[in-house]
Scaffold this motif. Structure first.
Motif, PDB file in Angstrom:
ATOM      1  N   ARG A   1      11.066   7.575   2.707  1.00  0.00           N
ATOM      2  CA  ARG A   1       9.790   6.859   2.792  1.00  0.00           C
ATOM      3  C   ARG A   1       9.910   5.465   2.187  1.00  0.00           C
ATOM      4  O   ARG A   1       9.441   4.476   2.754  1.00  0.00           O
ATOM      5  N   LEU A   2      10.546   5.372   1.020  1.00  0.00           N
ATOM      6  CA  LEU A   2      10.724   4.071   0.385  1.00  0.00           C
ATOM      7  C   LEU A   2      11.588   3.156   1.250  1.00  0.00           C
ATOM      8  O   LEU A   2      11.311   1.957   1.388  1.00  0.00           O
ATOM      9  N   VAL A   3      12.637   3.710   1.839  1.00  0.00           N
ATOM     10  CA  VAL A   3      13.506   2.910   2.706  1.00  0.00           C
ATOM     11  C   VAL A   3      12.732   2.428   3.931  1.00  0.00           C
ATOM     12  O   VAL A   3      12.857   1.266   4.343  1.00  0.00           O
ATOM     13  N   ASP A   4      11.918   3.291   4.531  1.00  0.00           N
ATOM     14  CA  ASP A   4      11.121   2.890   5.691  1.00  0.00           C
ATOM     15  C   ASP A   4      10.159   1.771   5.335  1.00  0.00           C
ATOM     16  O   ASP A   4       9.965   0.817   6.106  1.00  0.00           O
TER      17      ASP A   4
ATOM     18  N   ILE B   1       0.831  -1.206   0.000  1.00  0.00           N
ATOM     19  CA  ILE B   1       0.000   0.000   0.000  1.00  0.00           C
ATOM     20  C   ILE B   1       0.861   1.250   0.000  1.00  0.00           C
ATOM     21  O   ILE B   1       0.605   2.218  -0.720  1.00  0.00           O
ATOM     22  N   GLY B   2       1.916   1.233   0.842  1.00  0.00           N
ATOM     23  CA  GLY B   2       2.766   2.408   0.974  1.00  0.00           C
ATOM     24  C   GLY B   2       3.514   2.750  -0.291  1.00  0.00           C
ATOM     25  O   GLY B   2       3.562   3.916  -0.702  1.00  0.00           O
TER      26      GLY B   2
ATOM     27  N   ALA C   1      -5.477   0.091   8.377  1.00  0.00           N
ATOM     28  CA  ALA C   1      -6.668   0.820   7.940  1.00  0.00           C
ATOM     29  C   ALA C   1      -6.389   2.316   7.866  1.00  0.00           C
ATOM     30  O   ALA C   1      -6.854   3.006   6.951  1.00  0.00           O
ATOM     31  N   GLY C   2      -5.619   2.835   8.823  1.00  0.00           N
ATOM     32  CA  GLY C   2      -5.264   4.252   8.783  1.00  0.00           C
ATOM     33  C   GLY C   2      -4.462   4.612   7.557  1.00  0.00           C
ATOM     34  O   GLY C   2      -4.660   5.674   6.947  1.00  0.00           O
ATOM     35  N   GLN C   3      -3.557   3.725   7.183  1.00  0.00           N
ATOM     36  CA  GLN C   3      -2.760   3.960   5.987  1.00  0.00           C
ATOM     37  C   GLN C   3      -3.638   3.984   4.742  1.00  0.00           C
ATOM     38  O   GLN C   3      -3.465   4.835   3.854  1.00  0.00           O
ATOM     39  N   LEU C   4      -4.590   3.064   4.680  1.00  0.00           N
ATOM     40  CA  LEU C   4      -5.512   3.032   3.543  1.00  0.00           C
ATOM     41  C   LEU C   4      -6.351   4.309   3.472  1.00  0.00           C
ATOM     42  O   LEU C   4      -6.576   4.863   2.395  1.00  0.00           O
ATOM     43  N   ILE C   5      -6.824   4.764   4.623  1.00  0.00           N
ATOM     44  CA  ILE C   5      -7.639   5.982   4.661  1.00  0.00           C
ATOM     45  C   ILE C   5      -6.836   7.180   4.166  1.00  0.00           C
ATOM     46  O   ILE C   5      -7.334   8.010   3.383  1.00  0.00           O
ATOM     47  N   PHE C   6      -5.594   7.286   4.619  1.00  0.00           N
ATOM     48  CA  PHE C   6      -4.771   8.417   4.192  1.00  0.00           C
ATOM     49  C   PHE C   6      -4.592   8.439   2.678  1.00  0.00           C
ATOM     50  O   PHE C   6      -4.839   9.463   2.028  1.00  0.00           O
ATOM     51  N   TYR C   7      -4.174   7.324   2.110  1.00  0.00           N
ATOM     52  CA  TYR C   7      -3.898   7.324   0.670  1.00  0.00           C
ATOM     53  C   TYR C   7      -5.168   7.439  -0.155  1.00  0.00           C
ATOM     54  O   TYR C   7      -5.182   8.090  -1.213  1.00  0.00           O
ATOM     55  N   ALA C   8      -6.253   6.817   0.305  1.00  0.00           N
ATOM     56  CA  ALA C   8      -7.512   6.935  -0.438  1.00  0.00           C
ATOM     57  C   ALA C   8      -7.963   8.385  -0.489  1.00  0.00           C
ATOM     58  O   ALA C   8      -8.353   8.898  -1.557  1.00  0.00           O
ATOM     59  N   ALA C   9      -7.892   9.086   0.637  1.00  0.00           N
ATOM     60  CA  ALA C   9      -8.324  10.488   0.678  1.00  0.00           C
ATOM     61  C   ALA C   9      -7.354  11.392  -0.069  1.00  0.00           C
ATOM     62  O   ALA C   9      -7.768  12.239  -0.879  1.00  0.00           O
TER      63      ALA C   9
END
Length: 471
Positions: free
Chosen positions: A257-260, A31-32, A158-166
Motif C-alpha cells: 500500500r505504501l509503495v502504491d 491522505i493515503g 472524495a471516495g478515498q476520503l470517505i473510506f478513511y473517514a468512515a
C-alpha cells in the motif's frame, strides 16, 4: 531520411493532460499515507491483514468480472449512446450479482484453504460489494472517453476520503476489521452515485444479445492479459496468508500500500499513456520516441518518492508500534519491484495500443508465475522475507516484454537506465547499517552533479507547474 522532430504541441498536450491525475494522486498520497497508518494502528496487524487479504481476493475477482467492458466503451469508435451505456450497466450488474452469489457457495473451499478461519467473514462481506464495484465502471468510462480527468480525480479523491473517514471513525469505537469493511462499502456506494451524477448518465435496464457479444468479445481479448496480472494480488493472501497467517499478510499489504501511494506518478501516467500512444500508433518512429520519453518519466517520477519512503518506513515502529517492524524488512523488495514495473509499464502500453494483447498476456503469465513460484518456494522455508525474494525473482520476467517490443522497433534505455540505477540503491537504505547506508546515495549524487540531468529535471518540473494563463 531524418525523421521529423516530435511536435512540441503534442508533448505539451500529453504532459498537461495528466496534470489532474497527478494532482489527484499527489493529494491521495497525503491522505493515503496518513489514513492507512492511522487505521492500521487502531485495528492492529491481524485485523488489517484480514481486511487486506480479503480485499486483494475481491479485487482480483472484480477485475475478472468487469470483462473489459469499460475498455470497450472507452475505445469504441462510435460514440456510445444511452442504450449502450445502459446495456453495459445491466451486464455488469448481472455479473456482479452472480459473483456475490457464487462467493457464498465457495465458502467451504475457502475454509479448507485458510487454516485461520478468521479470514472468511470479512472476505464474504467484501464479496457482497462486488455488484457496486462493477456497476460504476461505465460511468467512469464515459468520463475518461471525454478526457474529463478533473471529475475522475474528484470522484476518486472524495471516495478515498470517505473510506478513511468512515473506517477510522468506526475503528476508534470498535478496533475491529469491520470498520474497514464498512468503510469499503461506503466508498463503493459513493463511486456509484457520484460517477453517474458526474457523467450525467441515467441508465435503465437493457438487453441486446448482439451488443453483449460485442462487448464481451472485445473485452475478453483485452482482459485476458489483465486478469493474469491481477492474479499477482492473490499471492499474498493465498500463500503468505496460508503459511504465515493474517499478521504477515498485513505486513506485506501495508508495504504494498505504501509503495502504491508513493508510486502515484506511475498510476497517473499509465492511465494517460494508452490515449497518448494511440495517437501515434501509425508512426513507429514517433511511437518509439514517445515510449522512450515516457519510460524515463516513469523512472524519474517514481524513484525519488520510493527513496523517501524507504527512509520513512524506519519510523513505522514508533508510529504504529513494534509489532509492525517487519514492514521495514519487506518494503525495499516491493519498492524495487514497483520501480522496475514503472520503467517497463510503457512497454505494455505500446503492446496494448498495437493490439498485441497476447504478447502482454505472455509477459504477465511469466511475471505472476515467477512471483507465485518464488513465494511457494521461499515463504514456507524462510518466512516473510521469502516474499521479498519472490519479488526479485519476478523481475526476470521483464526480459520477456523487452524482447516482445524489440521485435517491433529497437528499444534503448539510454535515457531511463541512468535514473533507474542511480535511484534504486537508496531504496535499500533501511537494510544497510551505518556508516555504510549513505554510500547508497552516491550514484544519485553523481548523476545530479551532471548539468544535463539537472536540466532534464528542471524541464519536466516546468511542464507540471500550473500556469496562470490556464487558470
Amino acid at each position: 531520411m531524418t525523421p521529423a522532430p516530435e511536435p512540441e504541441g503534442f508533448r505539451e498536450k500529453v504532459l498537461r493532460g495528466g496534470r489532474y491525475l497527478v494532482l489527484r494522486q499527489a493529494l491521495g498520497l497525503a491522505i493515503g499515507v496518513g489514513g492507512v497508518l492511522l487505521l492500521t494502528r487502531l485495528i492492529g496487524p491481524a485485523n488489517y491483514g484480514l481486511y487486506a487479504g480479503g480485499l486483494a481476493i475481491v479485487t482480483f475477482v472484480s477485475d475478472v468480472a468487469r470483462l473489459g467492458v469499460e475498455v470497450h466503451l472507452v475505445r469504441r469508435e462510435q460514440e456510445p449512446d444511452r442504450f449502450v451505456y445502459s446495456q453495459a450497466v445491466t451486464l455488469l450488474l448481472l455479473v456482479g450479482v452472480a459473483v456475490a452469489g457464487l462467493s457464498v457457495l465457495a465458502q467451504p473451499l475457502l475454509r479448507q484453504w485458510f487454516e485461520d478461519q478468521r479470514f472468511i467473514p470479512p472476505l464474504q462481506a467484501l464479496f457482497l460489494a462486488v455488484p457496486l464495484v462493477l456497476v460504476y465502471q461505465p460511468a467512469f468510462a464515459a468520463l475518461e472517453r471525454e478526457l474529463d480527468f478533473r471529475k475522475v480525480a474528484f470522484l476518486e479523491l472524495a471516495g478515498q476520503l470517505i473510506f478513511y473517514a468512515a473506517a477510522i471513525s468506526l475503528a476508534l469505537l470498535t478496533g475491529s476489521v469491520w470498520s474497514a469493511v464498512v468503510g469499503f462499502w461506503l466508498w463503493q456506494t459513493w463511486l456509484v452515485v457520484g460517477s453517474f451524477w458526474a457523467a450525467r448518465l441515467r441508465p435503465t435496464l437493457a438487453w441486446s444479445p448482439v451488443l453483449v457479444r460485442e462487448m464481451v468479445r472485445y473485452g475478453l481479448s483485452y482482459s485476458a492479459a489483465n486478469w493474469i496480472w491481477s492474479a499477482r494480488l492473490l499471492v499474498n493472501p493465498l500463500i503468505v496468508g496460508r503459511y504465515l497467517g493474517p499478521e504477515s499478510v498485513a505486513y506485506v499489504s501495508l508495504a504494498m500500500r505504501l509503495v502504491d501511494v508513493l508510486s502515484f506518478v506511475r498510476a497517473a501516467t499509465w492511465r494517460l499513456s494508452i490515449a497518448a500512444l494511440a495517437k501515434v500508433q501509425g508512426d513507429l518512429v514517433r511511437l518509439r520516441r514517445v515510449m522512450d520519453e515516457a519510460t524515463m518519466l516513469q523512472a524519474l517520477g517514481v524513484a525519488p518518492f520510493l527513496c523517501v519512503g524507504a527512509a520513512g518506513v524506519l519510523a513505522l515502529p514508533a508510529l504504529l508500534g513494534e509489532s509492525w517492524h517487519p514492514v521495514i524488512e519487506i518494503f525495499p523488495f516491493i519498492a524495487l519491484g514497483s520501480l522496475a514495473n514503472a520503467v517497463f509499464s510503457m512497454h505494455s502500453s505500446v503492446l496494448y495500443v498495437l493490439k498485441r494483447n497476447r504478447d502482454v498476456a505472455v509477459f504477465h503469465l511469466a511475471h505472476v508465475g515467477l512471483l507465485a513460484g518464488g513465494a511457494l518456494l521461499f515463504v514456507p522455508v524462510i518466512g516473510l522475507i521469502g516474499y521479498g525474494l519472490a519479488e526479485l525473482v519476478a523481475m526476470a520476467s521483464y526480459v520477456v516484454i523487452h524482447r516482445q517490443v524489440a521485435k517491433i522497433f529497437p528499444v534503448r534505455y539510454r535515457t531511463s537506465a541512468p535514473w533507474f540505477f542511480a535511484l534504486a540503491p537508496p531504496i535499500f537504505v533501511a537494510l544497510v547499517p551505518l556508516p555504510y547506508a549513505p554510500l547508497l546515495f552516491v550514484p544519485a549524487v553523481v548523476l545530479l552533479s551532471l548539468s544535463r540531468y539537472r536540466r532534464v529535471v528542471a524541464h519536466y518540473v516546468r511542464h507540471l507547474r500550473p500556469r496562470a494563463a490556464e487558470g
